[in-house]
Structure formats: C-alpha cells, structure tokens
Design a protein around this motif. Structure first.
Motif, PDB file in Angstrom:
ATOM      1  N   ALA A   1       3.370  11.676  -6.509  1.00 24.31           N
ATOM      2  CA  ALA A   1       3.649  11.261  -7.968  1.00 24.31           C
ATOM      3  C   ALA A   1       4.914  10.534  -7.911  1.00 24.31           C
ATOM      4  O   ALA A   1       5.405   9.807  -8.555  1.00 24.31           O
ATOM      5  N   ALA A   2       5.809  11.233  -7.239  1.00 25.74           N
ATOM      6  CA  ALA A   2       7.124  10.834  -6.992  1.00 25.74           C
ATOM      7  C   ALA A   2       7.503   9.662  -6.532  1.00 25.74           C
ATOM      8  O   ALA A   2       8.193   8.663  -6.682  1.00 25.74           O
ATOM      9  N   VAL A   3       6.663   9.478  -5.342  1.00 24.95           N
ATOM     10  CA  VAL A   3       6.676   8.189  -4.550  1.00 24.95           C
ATOM     11  C   VAL A   3       6.155   7.187  -5.345  1.00 24.95           C
ATOM     12  O   VAL A   3       6.804   5.964  -5.475  1.00 24.95           O
ATOM     13  N   PHE A   4       5.085   7.330  -6.121  1.00 22.85           N
ATOM     14  CA  PHE A   4       4.288   6.296  -6.953  1.00 22.85           C
ATOM     15  C   PHE A   4       5.211   5.946  -7.981  1.00 22.85           C
ATOM     16  O   PHE A   4       5.497   4.677  -8.294  1.00 22.85           O
ATOM     17  N   ARG A   5       5.914   6.772  -8.634  1.00 26.01           N
ATOM     18  CA  ARG A   5       6.926   6.826  -9.987  1.00 26.01           C
ATOM     19  C   ARG A   5       7.785   5.868  -9.333  1.00 26.01           C
ATOM     20  O   ARG A   5       8.269   4.719 -10.084  1.00 26.01           O
ATOM     21  N   THR A   6       8.604   6.132  -8.134  1.00 31.43           N
ATOM     22  CA  THR A   6       9.715   5.495  -8.028  1.00 31.43           C
ATOM     23  C   THR A   6       9.463   4.045  -7.480  1.00 31.43           C
ATOM     24  O   THR A   6      10.008   2.936  -7.729  1.00 31.43           O
ATOM     25  N   ILE A   7       8.236   3.527  -6.768  1.00 35.52           N
ATOM     26  CA  ILE A   7       8.062   2.305  -6.358  1.00 35.52           C
ATOM     27  C   ILE A   7       7.279   1.762  -7.471  1.00 35.52           C
ATOM     28  O   ILE A   7       7.617   0.399  -7.607  1.00 35.52           O
ATOM     29  N   TYR A   8       6.467   2.092  -8.238  1.00 33.57           N
ATOM     30  CA  TYR A   8       5.795   1.555  -9.402  1.00 33.57           C
ATOM     31  C   TYR A   8       7.023   1.082 -10.351  1.00 33.57           C
ATOM     32  O   TYR A   8       6.956  -0.139 -10.814  1.00 33.57           O
ATOM     33  N   ARG A   9       8.021   1.805 -10.563  1.00 30.37           N
ATOM     34  CA  ARG A   9       8.865   1.382 -11.583  1.00 30.37           C
ATOM     35  C   ARG A   9       9.564  -0.011 -11.231  1.00 30.37           C
ATOM     36  O   ARG A   9      10.155  -0.868 -11.785  1.00 30.37           O
ATOM     37  N   TYR A  10       9.885   0.174  -9.799  1.00 31.41           N
ATOM     38  CA  TYR A  10      10.695  -1.342  -9.242  1.00 31.41           C
ATOM     39  C   TYR A  10       9.679  -2.361  -9.248  1.00 31.41           C
ATOM     40  O   TYR A  10       9.839  -3.462  -9.931  1.00 31.41           O
ATOM     41  N   TRP A  11       8.449  -2.130  -8.882  1.00 30.77           N
ATOM     42  CA  TRP A  11       7.430  -2.889  -8.859  1.00 30.77           C
ATOM     43  C   TRP A  11       6.960  -3.729 -10.212  1.00 30.77           C
ATOM     44  O   TRP A  11       6.836  -5.092 -10.410  1.00 30.77           O
TER      45      TRP A  11
ATOM     46  N   VAL B   1       0.848  -1.087   0.182  1.00 33.33           N
ATOM     47  CA  VAL B   1       0.002  -0.052  -0.024  1.00 33.33           C
ATOM     48  C   VAL B   1       1.024   1.055  -0.224  1.00 33.33           C
ATOM     49  O   VAL B   1       1.756   1.375   0.973  1.00 33.33           O
ATOM     50  N   ILE B   2       0.756   2.095  -1.030  1.00 31.79           N
ATOM     51  CA  ILE B   2       1.359   3.453  -0.909  1.00 31.79           C
ATOM     52  C   ILE B   2       0.447   4.205  -0.327  1.00 31.79           C
ATOM     53  O   ILE B   2      -0.592   4.745  -0.935  1.00 31.79           O
TER      54      ILE B   2
ATOM     55  N   ALA C   1      -0.044   3.833 -15.855  1.00 29.28           N
ATOM     56  CA  ALA C   1      -0.195   2.847 -14.666  1.00 29.28           C
ATOM     57  C   ALA C   1      -1.656   2.509 -14.349  1.00 29.28           C
ATOM     58  O   ALA C   1      -1.905   1.815 -13.738  1.00 29.28           O
ATOM     59  N   TRP C   2      -2.430   2.992 -15.224  1.00 29.88           N
ATOM     60  CA  TRP C   2      -4.031   2.911 -15.217  1.00 29.88           C
ATOM     61  C   TRP C   2      -4.260   1.702 -16.276  1.00 29.88           C
ATOM     62  O   TRP C   2      -5.362   1.006 -16.226  1.00 29.88           O
ATOM     63  N   LEU C   3      -3.434   1.337 -17.160  1.00 30.95           N
ATOM     64  CA  LEU C   3      -3.232   0.533 -18.506  1.00 30.95           C
ATOM     65  C   LEU C   3      -2.393  -0.376 -18.160  1.00 30.95           C
ATOM     66  O   LEU C   3      -1.404  -0.254 -17.596  1.00 30.95           O
ATOM     67  N   GLY C   4      -2.589  -1.706 -18.881  1.00 31.92           N
ATOM     68  CA  GLY C   4      -1.488  -2.690 -18.785  1.00 31.92           C
ATOM     69  C   GLY C   4      -1.030  -2.964 -17.653  1.00 31.92           C
ATOM     70  O   GLY C   4      -1.758  -3.660 -16.698  1.00 31.92           O
ATOM     71  N   ASP C   5      -0.066  -2.677 -17.185  1.00 30.44           N
ATOM     72  CA  ASP C   5       0.494  -3.278 -15.893  1.00 30.44           C
ATOM     73  C   ASP C   5       0.043  -2.431 -14.709  1.00 30.44           C
ATOM     74  O   ASP C   5       0.611  -1.468 -14.276  1.00 30.44           O
ATOM     75  N   SER C   6      -1.211  -2.346 -14.648  1.00 29.26           N
ATOM     76  CA  SER C   6      -1.738  -1.287 -13.757  1.00 29.26           C
ATOM     77  C   SER C   6      -1.857  -1.692 -12.223  1.00 29.26           C
ATOM     78  O   SER C   6      -1.469  -2.882 -11.756  1.00 29.26           O
ATOM     79  N   PHE C   7      -1.876  -0.617 -11.566  1.00 34.75           N
ATOM     80  CA  PHE C   7      -2.091  -1.053  -9.874  1.00 34.75           C
ATOM     81  C   PHE C   7      -3.453  -1.392  -9.457  1.00 34.75           C
ATOM     82  O   PHE C   7      -4.287  -1.469 -10.379  1.00 34.75           O
ATOM     83  N   ASP C   8      -3.662  -2.045  -8.426  1.00 32.05           N
ATOM     84  CA  ASP C   8      -4.837  -2.847  -8.184  1.00 32.05           C
ATOM     85  C   ASP C   8      -5.973  -2.028  -7.665  1.00 32.05           C
ATOM     86  O   ASP C   8      -7.214  -2.572  -7.861  1.00 32.05           O
TER      87      ASP C   8
ATOM     88  N   GLU D   1      -4.717  10.495  -5.692  1.00 28.89           N
ATOM     89  CA  GLU D   1      -5.606  10.076  -6.967  1.00 28.89           C
ATOM     90  C   GLU D   1      -4.884  10.668  -7.931  1.00 28.89           C
ATOM     91  O   GLU D   1      -5.097  10.339  -9.115  1.00 28.89           O
ATOM     92  N   ALA D   2      -4.239  11.474  -7.884  1.00 23.39           N
ATOM     93  CA  ALA D   2      -3.451  12.329  -9.029  1.00 23.39           C
ATOM     94  C   ALA D   2      -2.104  11.561  -9.186  1.00 23.39           C
ATOM     95  O   ALA D   2      -1.236  12.053 -10.163  1.00 23.39           O
ATOM     96  N   SER D   3      -1.712  10.841  -8.478  1.00 24.46           N
ATOM     97  CA  SER D   3      -0.153  10.218  -8.352  1.00 24.46           C
ATOM     98  C   SER D   3      -0.003   9.245  -9.512  1.00 24.46           C
ATOM     99  O   SER D   3       1.015   9.255 -10.238  1.00 24.46           O
ATOM    100  N   PRO D   4      -0.916   8.236  -9.906  1.00 23.09           N
ATOM    101  CA  PRO D   4      -0.520   7.359 -11.033  1.00 23.09           C
ATOM    102  C   PRO D   4      -0.662   7.984 -12.416  1.00 23.09           C
ATOM    103  O   PRO D   4      -1.487   8.670 -12.735  1.00 23.09           O
ATOM    104  N   PRO D   5       0.512   7.685 -13.252  1.00 18.26           N
ATOM    105  CA  PRO D   5       0.547   8.601 -14.676  1.00 18.26           C
ATOM    106  C   PRO D   5      -0.450   7.749 -15.298  1.00 18.26           C
ATOM    107  O   PRO D   5      -0.867   6.384 -14.984  1.00 18.26           O
ATOM    108  N   LEU D   6      -0.860   8.079 -16.533  1.00 17.50           N
ATOM    109  CA  LEU D   6      -1.826   7.248 -17.467  1.00 17.50           C
ATOM    110  C   LEU D   6      -1.309   5.688 -17.721  1.00 17.50           C
ATOM    111  O   LEU D   6      -2.281   4.964 -17.573  1.00 17.50           O
TER     112      LEU D   6
END
Length: 563
Positions: A349-359, A295-296, A390-397, A383-388
C-alpha cells in the motif's frame, strides 16, 4: 464422608500411564490409514511419515479424549467382563483398515504424479514411512501426556476448595492459559527473532552469478540512489536477471530499449514509506515515467520477484518497460504470512500510494500505463494495495496475479460471487469484464464479456494447495471437490473430516516441488498469456508466444541451480 472417601467413590478407575487407550489406538489407526489416500500433491516418504504420525496422534487424542469425557460425565461404560473382547475387536478393526489402505499408497501416489506430469515412484519406502510416523506420533503423544499432567497438577491444587468436576475444568483452563501465555510471550518471540536474524544474515550475501549492474537503468548500478548492498539478496538477483536491450532485439528483430528495473531492499530505508520514496527517486532518475508501461511488482516474503512473470512483458513491449519492487521481509512467505500478518499489505500500500500520487500528476496522454504484479504472498499484498479512488477515475490499468493465497480477500470474493455455472477453481466473475482466471495453457483473451477499463488476470492451478486450502475443510468438503474437478486434481481424492485439511495443509509445503504448470509452480507460458490479454502488445502472435516461452524456460533451467 471425608474428601478422600468422596474422591474414591466418584472418580473413575485410572489406568496405568503406560497402558494405551484402545479407543485412541483405533481412531488413530483409522486416521493414519486414511492419510495414505490421494490429495493434491504427491508426498515423499518422509512427509508421508510426518503426516501419518500427526494424523495418528490427532486420532488418538480424539479417541482417548472421548473416553475421558465419557468418564467425566459419568456415563455408563462397557461392563468389565466385556472390555477385553471389545479391545480385541478394536485391534482387529485396526488391522483390517491398515490392510485395506496402506498397500494402495504407492498406486495412489503414482496416480497423482501422473496428473502432474511426474514419473512414477521407483520405490515407496513403507519402512521409512512407518519409522517417521512412529517417532512423530510418540513425540506428540508424549507432549500431550505432559500437558495432561500439567492439567491434573493444576486441578489438584484447585480441588482443595471446590468439587472435583469444577476443579478439573478450572484447572484445565488455568494451565492452558498459563501455557499459551508462556508460549506466545517467550517461545514464539524467541523463534521469530531467531528466524529473522538467520534470514537477515542470508539477505546480505550475494547470490551466485549476481554482479553489480553496468547499466544505469538498474538499481545498484551507475548513478542509482540505492546502493548494491542495500538491495538484499533477492533484489540483487532481480536486477541481475532479465533480458537486456541486445537480448530483446535478437529475439524480436526490432529496435528495443533497455528495460528499467528498480528495487529497494529493507536496508535502503527504515520504513516502507521511505523505501517507496527511494524507489520513486530511482524511477524518476532513470526516466521510467516516459516508458509505455510501469509495473509495481510486490515480492514474495523474502523479497523475490519471479523473473518469469516480468521478463515476458519486457520482450513483448520491446523493453519499453519499467518495473519496481520493494522488499518488506527477510522471512519465507509462510513464516511472513503467519508471523508478520499485514506486513506485505502495508508495504504494498505504501509503495502504490507513493508511486500512484506521482503518476497521477503526469499528463494522461503521456504517462505510462500502470500495472500491478504479484505471485503468492506478493499477490496478497498487491491486490489490497490500491485504495478505492485508484479503482475509479484515474485508475490503474490492470494486474497479473498468480497463486493467490487462500487469505486473499478479492480472490475469495470472486470465487464466492462467481457467475452461475462456473466452477470455484476457474470462476467467471461478471462475464470477465474486469477479472479473468486462467489455468495452465489457458487463454485470458476468451470471456463472455468484452474487456472493461481495468484488466486483471489471475493465474490459478487447481492443484495449488496454497490457493485452495480452507479452514472449513476440517468439518465440511470444499466446493472445488465438486465435479467437474480441475484438470490436475485426482478423481480418487475424497473428503474426510480433519484428514483432508491435514493433507492439503502438508500439500502447501510441497506445492512448489512439482513441474511448472501445476501446484504453486507457475509456468512462463501462462504469464505470457496473461500479459498478452492485459497489456495487448502490438504485432504479437501465438508463434511469438511459443518461441518466447521456450527461450525463457531454457534460460531459467540454465540458471536454476546457481540461484
């Protein structure tokens, strides 16, 4: 004709500075009286007085300003012999308005309190209300007179070279521009600096009961790359709170893991990106990416992460959870939202981007499910942190967002484009395939459509002024006042131009001072319902939900005074 003679011939007769405007008094009293009508949250006498004084001053300014504009346009005025009678009529009308509205204040407040499960007021101190209102109104009117004096002085300087009307208008523009420049450049900057320094001093202190974690699954504990002193006050509270392995096993009767809680305070690094990297390093070291859920959690303004929103998930999934939060401000959420616009979103956005890239680099069948969490300003950033992508393909859950402020773009879109027949305070969006909205006691599992790939739940109470304030309320009624209304919104609440916006504005300041399940105080039972729908825990029953809500509420009440 000389300039002196021209001025005397065209300017309206000026009243002595100490003589009040009767039209201003009339409009001011009407505004003051209407301010006693119900709004979303009951108001203590001091706040009622502040609001009443503000309303009177605004009404007085509108009434007196209308007279000044009328005279400026040199329109016909009431003949002098009739003015005294007209003023008497206005005074009588003021008295009638006060007699009609003010005596009902206590009953109106009690009606709102009953809807929020609050006891009736023992006494409604009208004397205190009037004292605070009079002082507030006089100070604001005096400030207004000082501003007008400055405008007149600027106009007098310009009047030497141009006609009176143009000089008055130009003088007002010059003075206001200078005033705004000075206020923005000096007073606001100094205020922001003073508040930030004061909050920074608070942030270095330890909250009562907070101790350095003994577990190696918490930031600040053994082996953590983030030191205890770098967590900040809210971060220390976050890693101290929450269930341990033994607590979860005692509740469920099953084997559990030690929940992972990672937190990076503002002192952990000198930029959001480096804070996020420090948090990621702790997550990797603690084995967070081998857990079933990650959880972020985006904090509120001061860095606070609501334990009631995270602890239920840790119980529901036997501790097989990792949660990470990163602080972005020392300021309270309202100050951060106004004085630091965009900071919550940039950090999230910075936190999501960093963790999402590794995930995203991990095998899809073994990496944890990725969820977002945020309360209030935290939801604004989250709600504004995921880039476009991240909503598609390898999306968060999915996500659980509670109390979304009225500036949240995604929340506003859901309200605006809701399915026909659903109210704005409980919108249904595209059948609930991806977004669902619940209130107190709601069940996020119920929706016209089945869940889609991504599951997101908003928890929203109709009486939450932080969610439902609208700038447009100054001149038009909001949709949430249209029947049917939310269950905890008084049917006695009526829309009045300017008045209702002021009332709801004050309600935002009081929205957390109510029982859980109303206003901006989000109940643990609703977090449990939301996480149940979003994360679908195995072997979870309604009886488990009731027992867990009681347990966490008891623990929260036990520690509420110490934090």
């Amino acid at each position: 004709m000389t300039k002196s003679q021209r001025s005397t011939a065209t300017e309206p007769e000026a009243s002595p500075w100490w003589l009040p405007s009767y039209v201003g008094l009339f409009v001011g009293v009407i505004f003051f009286a209407l301010m006693f009508t119900p709004s979303l949250i009951p108001r203590p006498p001091i706040f009622q007085g502040l609001l009443g004084g503000l309303a009177f001053a605004i009404g007085y300014a509108i009434g007196h300003g209308s007279v000044v504009l009328w005279r400026y346009l040199e329109l016909p005025e009431v003949p002098r012999p009739w003015r005294r009678a007209a003023n008497i009529v206005l005074v009588i009308a003021c008295a009638i308005a006060a007699v009609i509205y003010v005596p009902q204040a206590a009953a109106w407040q009690d009606e709102v309190r009953a809807r929020l499960n609050m006891p009736p007021v023992e006494t409604f101190n009208l004397l205190l209300v009037f004292a605070v209102a009079v002082i507030t109104a006089l100070l604001l009117i005096l400030l207004g007179r000082l501003v007008l004096a400055g405008v007149r002085a600027a106009s007098a300087g310009v009047y030497r070279w141009m006609p009176r009307r143009i000089a008055s208008l130009l003088g007002a523009v010059i003075f206001i521009v200078l005033l705004v420049t000075i206020v923005n450049g000096t007073l606001v900057s100094a205020t922001i600096g003073a508040i930030d320094r004061a909050q920074a001093l608070v942030d270095v202190t330890d909250p009562p009961g907070a101790v350095v974690p003994a577990e190696d699954t918490r930031s600040g504990g053994p082996g953590s790359s983030i030191e205890w002193r770098q967590l900040g006050r809210a971060g220390k509270r976050f890693v101290t709170e929450g269930p341990r392995k033994a607590d979860i096993e005692a509740f469920t009767g099953r084997q559990a893991l030690e929940p992972i809680r990672v937190y990076a305070g503002l002192r952990a690094a000198d930029s959001p990106e480096k804070q996020a990297e420090a948090a990621l390093a702790d997550l990797i070291r603690m084995g967070a990416f081998s857990r079933s859920i990650l959880v972020i959690a985006t904090p509120t303004g001061t860095g606070w992460v609501d334990n009631n929103g995270i602890a239920p998930l840790e119980y529901m999934h036997d501790g097989d959870i990792a949660t990470v939060g990163v602080q972005y401000s020392y300021l309270q959420s309202p100050f951060s939202l106004v004085l630091e616009p965009g900071r919550a979103q940039d950090s999230a956005a910075a936190v999501f981007r960093t963790i999402y890239r590794y995930w995203k680099t991990l095998p899809e069948d073994s990496r944890p499910r990725l969820y977002l969490f945020g309360l209030s300003l935290g939801s604004h950033g989250s709600e504004a942190s995921p880039p476009l992508h991240a909503w598609l393909g390898d999306s968060f859950d999915g996500a659980v967002w509670s109390g979304p402020p009225f500036r949240n773009r995604l929340w506003l879109t859901i309200q605006r484009d809701r399915d026909e027949g659903s109210p704005s305070w409980r919108p249904v969006f595209e059948g609930g395939a991806n977004f669902r909205v619940i209130g107190h006691g709601g069940d996020a599992s119920d929706a016209p459509s089945d869940w889609g790939r991504v599951r997101m739940v908003y928890i929203v109470y109709p009486s939450d002024a932080i969610v439902f304030f609208e700038e447009s309320m100054f001149y038009r009624p909001p949709e949430w006042l249209t029947p049917p209304r939310g269950e905890d919104v008084s049917p006695l609440l009526r829309w009045y131009p300017i008045i209702t916006a002021l009332q709801v504005g004050i309600d935002m300041m009081l929205s957390a001072e109510v029982p859980p399940g109303h206003g901006h105080d989000y109940a643990v039972a609703d977090y449990i319902s939301a996480w149940n729908a979003v994360s679908a825990p195995a072997n979870w029953t309604d009886e488990d939900a009731k027992r867990l809500a009681t347990k966490i509420e008891t623990e929260t009440a036990k520690h509420s005074g110490s934090w």
